[in-house]
Design a protein around this motif. Structure first.
Motif, PDB file in Angstrom:
ATOM      1  N   ALA A   1     -39.552  10.611 -20.683  1.00 17.94           N
ATOM      2  CA  ALA A   1     -38.822  10.388 -19.428  1.00 17.94           C
ATOM      3  C   ALA A   1     -38.467  10.993 -19.244  1.00 17.94           C
ATOM      4  CB  ALA A   1     -37.326  10.217 -20.347  1.00 17.94           C
ATOM      5  N   LYS A   2     -38.943  12.345 -18.280  1.00 15.85           N
ATOM      6  CA  LYS A   2     -38.660  13.416 -17.348  1.00 15.85           C
ATOM      7  C   LYS A   2     -37.451  13.716 -17.456  1.00 15.85           C
ATOM      8  CE  LYS A   2     -42.431  12.346 -15.121  1.00 15.85           C
ATOM      9  NZ  LYS A   2     -43.768  12.864 -16.071  1.00 15.85           N
ATOM     10  N   ARG A   3     -36.567  13.621 -18.389  1.00 13.53           N
ATOM     11  CA  ARG A   3     -35.605  14.923 -19.207  1.00 13.53           C
ATOM     12  C   ARG A   3     -35.292  15.852 -19.490  1.00 13.53           C
ATOM     13  NH1 ARG A   3     -34.117   8.211 -20.193  1.00 13.53           N
ATOM     14  NH2 ARG A   3     -34.733   9.113 -22.181  1.00 13.53           N
ATOM     15  N   LEU A   4     -35.742  16.528 -18.982  1.00  6.30           N
ATOM     16  CA  LEU A   4     -36.574  18.302 -19.718  1.00  6.30           C
ATOM     17  C   LEU A   4     -34.645  19.059 -20.040  1.00  6.30           C
ATOM     18  CD1 LEU A   4     -38.833  18.600 -17.041  1.00  6.30           C
ATOM     19  CD2 LEU A   4     -39.179  18.315 -19.137  1.00  6.30           C
ATOM     20  N   THR A   5     -34.187  18.617 -19.102  1.00  2.00           N
ATOM     21  CA  THR A   5     -32.887  19.633 -19.878  1.00  2.00           C
ATOM     22  C   THR A   5     -32.318  19.043 -21.243  1.00  2.00           C
ATOM     23  OG1 THR A   5     -31.923  20.066 -17.424  1.00  2.00           O
ATOM     24  CG2 THR A   5     -30.230  19.632 -19.357  1.00  2.00           C
ATOM     25  N   ASP A   6     -32.882  17.176 -21.100  1.00  2.00           N
ATOM     26  CA  ASP A   6     -32.281  17.145 -22.505  1.00  2.00           C
ATOM     27  C   ASP A   6     -32.655  17.414 -23.769  1.00  2.00           C
ATOM     28  OD1 ASP A   6     -29.937  14.298 -22.407  1.00  2.00           O
ATOM     29  OD2 ASP A   6     -31.461  14.863 -20.717  1.00  2.00           O
TER      30      ASP A   6
ATOM     31  N   LEU B   1     -41.918  31.907 -30.282  1.00  2.00           N
ATOM     32  CA  LEU B   1     -40.962  32.117 -29.683  1.00  2.00           C
ATOM     33  C   LEU B   1     -40.760  32.657 -28.183  1.00  2.00           C
ATOM     34  CD1 LEU B   1     -38.175  33.914 -31.657  1.00  2.00           C
ATOM     35  CD2 LEU B   1     -37.966  31.516 -31.353  1.00  2.00           C
ATOM     36  N   GLY B   2     -42.441  33.422 -28.261  1.00  2.00           N
ATOM     37  CA  GLY B   2     -42.396  33.624 -26.558  1.00  2.00           C
ATOM     38  C   GLY B   2     -43.119  32.367 -26.098  1.00  2.00           C
ATOM     39  N   ARG B   3     -43.936  31.973 -26.932  1.00  2.00           N
ATOM     40  CA  ARG B   3     -44.969  30.721 -26.004  1.00  2.00           C
ATOM     41  C   ARG B   3     -43.578  29.617 -25.960  1.00  2.00           C
ATOM     42  NH1 ARG B   3     -48.488  28.702 -23.010  1.00  2.00           N
ATOM     43  NH2 ARG B   3     -49.667  26.986 -22.783  1.00  2.00           N
ATOM     44  N   LEU B   4     -42.634  29.606 -26.515  1.00  2.00           N
ATOM     45  CA  LEU B   4     -41.397  28.276 -26.657  1.00  2.00           C
ATOM     46  C   LEU B   4     -40.653  28.229 -25.259  1.00  2.00           C
ATOM     47  CD1 LEU B   4     -39.825  25.360 -26.890  1.00  2.00           C
ATOM     48  CD2 LEU B   4     -38.492  27.335 -28.186  1.00  2.00           C
ATOM     49  N   ALA B   5     -40.179  29.680 -24.852  1.00  2.00           N
ATOM     50  CA  ALA B   5     -39.580  30.345 -24.112  1.00  2.00           C
ATOM     51  C   ALA B   5     -40.657  29.759 -22.556  1.00  2.00           C
ATOM     52  CB  ALA B   5     -39.284  31.301 -23.554  1.00  2.00           C
ATOM     53  N   LYS B   6     -42.112  29.976 -22.552  1.00  2.00           N
ATOM     54  CA  LYS B   6     -42.821  30.304 -21.231  1.00  2.00           C
ATOM     55  C   LYS B   6     -43.231  28.794 -20.729  1.00  2.00           C
ATOM     56  CE  LYS B   6     -47.572  31.551 -19.913  1.00  2.00           C
ATOM     57  NZ  LYS B   6     -48.695  32.460 -20.125  1.00  2.00           N
ATOM     58  N   VAL B   7     -43.632  27.730 -21.805  1.00  2.00           N
ATOM     59  CA  VAL B   7     -43.018  26.407 -21.890  1.00  2.00           C
ATOM     60  C   VAL B   7     -42.312  25.525 -21.270  1.00  2.00           C
ATOM     61  CG1 VAL B   7     -43.715  23.634 -23.213  1.00  2.00           C
ATOM     62  CG2 VAL B   7     -44.909  26.474 -23.097  1.00  2.00           C
ATOM     63  N   GLU B   8     -40.995  26.114 -21.937  1.00  2.00           N
ATOM     64  CA  GLU B   8     -39.898  25.205 -21.434  1.00  2.00           C
ATOM     65  C   GLU B   8     -39.819  25.795 -19.921  1.00  2.00           C
ATOM     66  OE1 GLU B   8     -37.190  24.286 -24.948  1.00  2.00           O
ATOM     67  OE2 GLU B   8     -36.259  26.445 -24.257  1.00  2.00           O
ATOM     68  N   LYS B   9     -39.766  26.841 -19.842  1.00  2.00           N
ATOM     69  CA  LYS B   9     -39.699  27.198 -18.181  1.00  2.00           C
ATOM     70  C   LYS B   9     -40.423  26.233 -17.433  1.00  2.00           C
ATOM     71  CE  LYS B   9     -40.172  31.391 -15.626  1.00  2.00           C
ATOM     72  NZ  LYS B   9     -39.545  33.193 -15.247  1.00  2.00           N
TER      73      LYS B   9
ATOM     74  N   ALA C   1     -42.485  23.693 -17.868  1.00  2.00           N
ATOM     75  CA  ALA C   1     -42.115  22.734 -17.730  1.00  2.00           C
ATOM     76  C   ALA C   1     -40.500  22.082 -16.720  1.00  2.00           C
ATOM     77  CB  ALA C   1     -41.690  21.866 -18.304  1.00  2.00           C
ATOM     78  N   ALA C   2     -40.374  23.132 -16.578  1.00  2.00           N
ATOM     79  CA  ALA C   2     -38.857  23.609 -15.472  1.00  2.00           C
ATOM     80  C   ALA C   2     -38.769  23.195 -13.946  1.00  2.00           C
ATOM     81  CB  ALA C   2     -37.924  24.437 -15.465  1.00  2.00           C
ATOM     82  N   GLN C   3     -39.984  24.041 -13.898  1.00  2.00           N
ATOM     83  CA  GLN C   3     -41.031  24.318 -12.589  1.00  2.00           C
ATOM     84  C   GLN C   3     -41.729  23.390 -12.150  1.00  2.00           C
ATOM     85  OE1 GLN C   3     -42.968  28.477 -13.182  1.00  2.00           O
ATOM     86  NE2 GLN C   3     -41.015  29.853 -12.848  1.00  2.00           N
ATOM     87  N   SER C   4     -42.530  22.640 -12.515  1.00  2.00           N
ATOM     88  CA  SER C   4     -43.019  21.280 -12.287  1.00  2.00           C
ATOM     89  C   SER C   4     -42.215  20.515 -12.026  1.00  2.00           C
ATOM     90  CB  SER C   4     -44.332  21.355 -14.073  1.00  2.00           C
ATOM     91  OG  SER C   4     -44.687  22.076 -13.800  1.00  2.00           O
ATOM     92  N   ARG C   5     -41.124  20.435 -12.699  1.00  2.00           N
ATOM     93  CA  ARG C   5     -40.008  19.332 -12.408  1.00  2.00           C
ATOM     94  C   ARG C   5     -39.018  19.364 -11.324  1.00  2.00           C
ATOM     95  NH1 ARG C   5     -39.002  14.031 -12.585  1.00  2.00           N
ATOM     96  NH2 ARG C   5     -36.940  13.632 -13.054  1.00  2.00           N
TER      97      ARG C   5
END
Length: 453
Positions: free
Chosen positions: A308-313, A436-444, A446-450
């Motif tokens: 749903a493109k709600r990345l913050t949620d 843990l490191g991978r998760l931080a990179k993926v979330e960052k 995803a946010a940039q792509s958004r």
């Protein structure tokens, strides 16, 4: 599933989705738990035979069923994007793929089980029990995999209470057939540990029939008309499922097969050590269903929000899930420490085996802490459809670091069989840090792509 606005709403929805999954996973694993526990009451040879058979079966099942778990984020994101008309096609392709995987397993098992057991140089009684336990289990492979595909559909709708209900109905059936087949009650033959395999097969068929009923007749599942329209096999859809599912399956396989490999390597020790090792693994794995349930829940809620493109949620759900998982991991470790003696008595009447079980259980406490971090993160990353790098992490952590470390400690130090457990702990800890490191990179990312989109 539905959008949420506040942290309180997220906690409530998260728990609503998670608790039935947790009960379901505990119920499903309870079948293996009762197989092992009740076989141990029949004798040390039965416990060791079921231990070996289960060690060969569990990595295969969890790995290949992990491939089917790709259906959960695929369907979750489809529903989140409001493309509900595409759901039945995906579900049926998952069912077709599950039938194909079942056939592959049965053919492969017929070819390799006997040579593998012969290579292990087990006691004749232990080898006989392991072999025929697996034959009995084989009759339940097809329904188990089909039900896994249908369960992914049910869970992706957030209706996890249904899978919980199905499991709770089936669990007493499994215990009943274990009882009559292992111990020869009510006119049934006394099969010992072998009977546990046939009891599980019967249970898997029961679970499948109940699941088909719910999917066909009960809302909201019936509204999708899953079985009302025939569709041809789509290799393109299989490719999509496999592209996402194979890394998931291999990740789970590498994590579970490391325990199986250790059990096989420990066949050089005596029967009491093998039995104690498997009993401790069995109980620790029972508690592992807690972080595994968290992972399944996080895949559903994160996948829904990402679709749903709600990345913050999605990120808020990730943090919430991690906090709960770590807290429950600490509780699990305390439970093991306090109850290790009575737990050991559940598995055996042999005093020497009980002492060994208690010693192994102390080491398993460290499993709980690492799993509380690593396993939920894997679920989060699947929600983002990020599966390839975690697959590589699993391979390196468990097979290139954990297993060699365990082998060296077990064979070249005074740790003996406990060395393998130290190796397992090392592999799990490395995987947790890397994820843990991978998760931080993926979330960052995803946010940039958004933002760029």
């Amino acid at each position: 599933m539905k959008p949420t606005q506040t942290i309180r709403q997220k906690i409530r929805l998260f728990l609503i989705v998670m608790m039935p999954i947790l009960v379901t996973q505990l119920g499903l694993y309870a079948m293996n738990f009762f197989d092992t526990m009740m076989s141990g009451q029949a004798g040390a040879e039965d416990l060791a035979g079921v231990a070996i058979g289960s060690s060969l079966w569990v990595p295969v099942f969890t790995g290949l069923s992990g491939v089917l778990l790709a259906l959960t984020p695929i369907i979750s994101q489809t529903i989140g994007a409001d493309r509900k008309e595409d759901v039945p096609f995906s579900v049926l392709q998952g069912v077709y793929l599950s039938v194909f995987l079942s056939v592959v397993i049965l053919i492969s098992g017929a070819l390799v089980i006997e040579p593998i057991l012969a290579y292990m140089s087990l006691d004749a009684d232990v080898e006989h029990i392991a072999y025929h336990y697996l034959i009995g289990l084989g009759f339940g492979v097809l329904p188990l995999f089909i039900q896994t595909a249908l369960r992914c559909f049910i869970d992706s709708l957030g209706q996890t209470r249904v899978t919980m209900l199905i499991t709770l109905i089936a669990l007493p059936i499994n215990v009943f057939f274990n009882y009559v087949l292992i111990f020869g009650k009510l006119g049934f033959p006394q099969l010992g540990g072998i009977g546990a395999g046939y009891a599980s097969a019967v249970t898997y068929w029961v679970i499948l029939f109940i699941t088909i009923y719910f999917v066909s007749r009960v809302r909201p599942f019936a509204a999708y008309g899953i079985f009302k329209t025939f569709v041809n096999v789509s290799l393109a859809k299989w490719k999509e499922i496999l592209w996402l599912g194979l890394p998931i399956g291999f990740t789970i396989f590498f994590e579970t097969s490391i325990f199986a490999a250790v059990t096989l390597l420990m066949s050089t020790f005596d029967t009491a050590t093998i039995a104690a090792h498997q009993a401790a693994i069995n109980f620790a794995s029972f508690l592992y269903m807690i972080p595994l349930s968290m992972a399944f829940t996080l895949t559903i809620v994160v996948g829904y929000e990402v679709g749903a493109k709600r990345l913050t949620d999605a990120k808020q759900y990730s943090k919430l899930g991690m906090v709960i998982a770590i807290g429950m991991g600490i509780v699990a470790g305390i439970i093991i420490f306090l109850l290790r003696e009575p737990v050991s008595r559940l598995y055996t009447i042999d005093a020497a085996v009980a002492v060994l079980i208690q010693q192994f259980l102390i080491y398993s406490i460290f499993f709980q802490l690492s799993d509380a971090i690593a396993t939920p993160i894997q679920g989060i990353l699947r929600g983002y459809k990020d599966v390839n790098i975690p697959f590589l992490f699993a391979f390196v952590s468990f097979w290139l670091i954990g297993l060699p470390t365990g082998y060296i400690l077990a064979n070249y130090t005074n740790f003996g069989p406990f060395g393998y457990w130290i190796g397992l702990i090392t592999g799990l800890a490395v995987a947790a840090i890397a994820l843990l490191g991978r998760l931080a990179k993926v979330e960052k990312g995803a946010a940039q792509s958004r933002l760029e989109g």
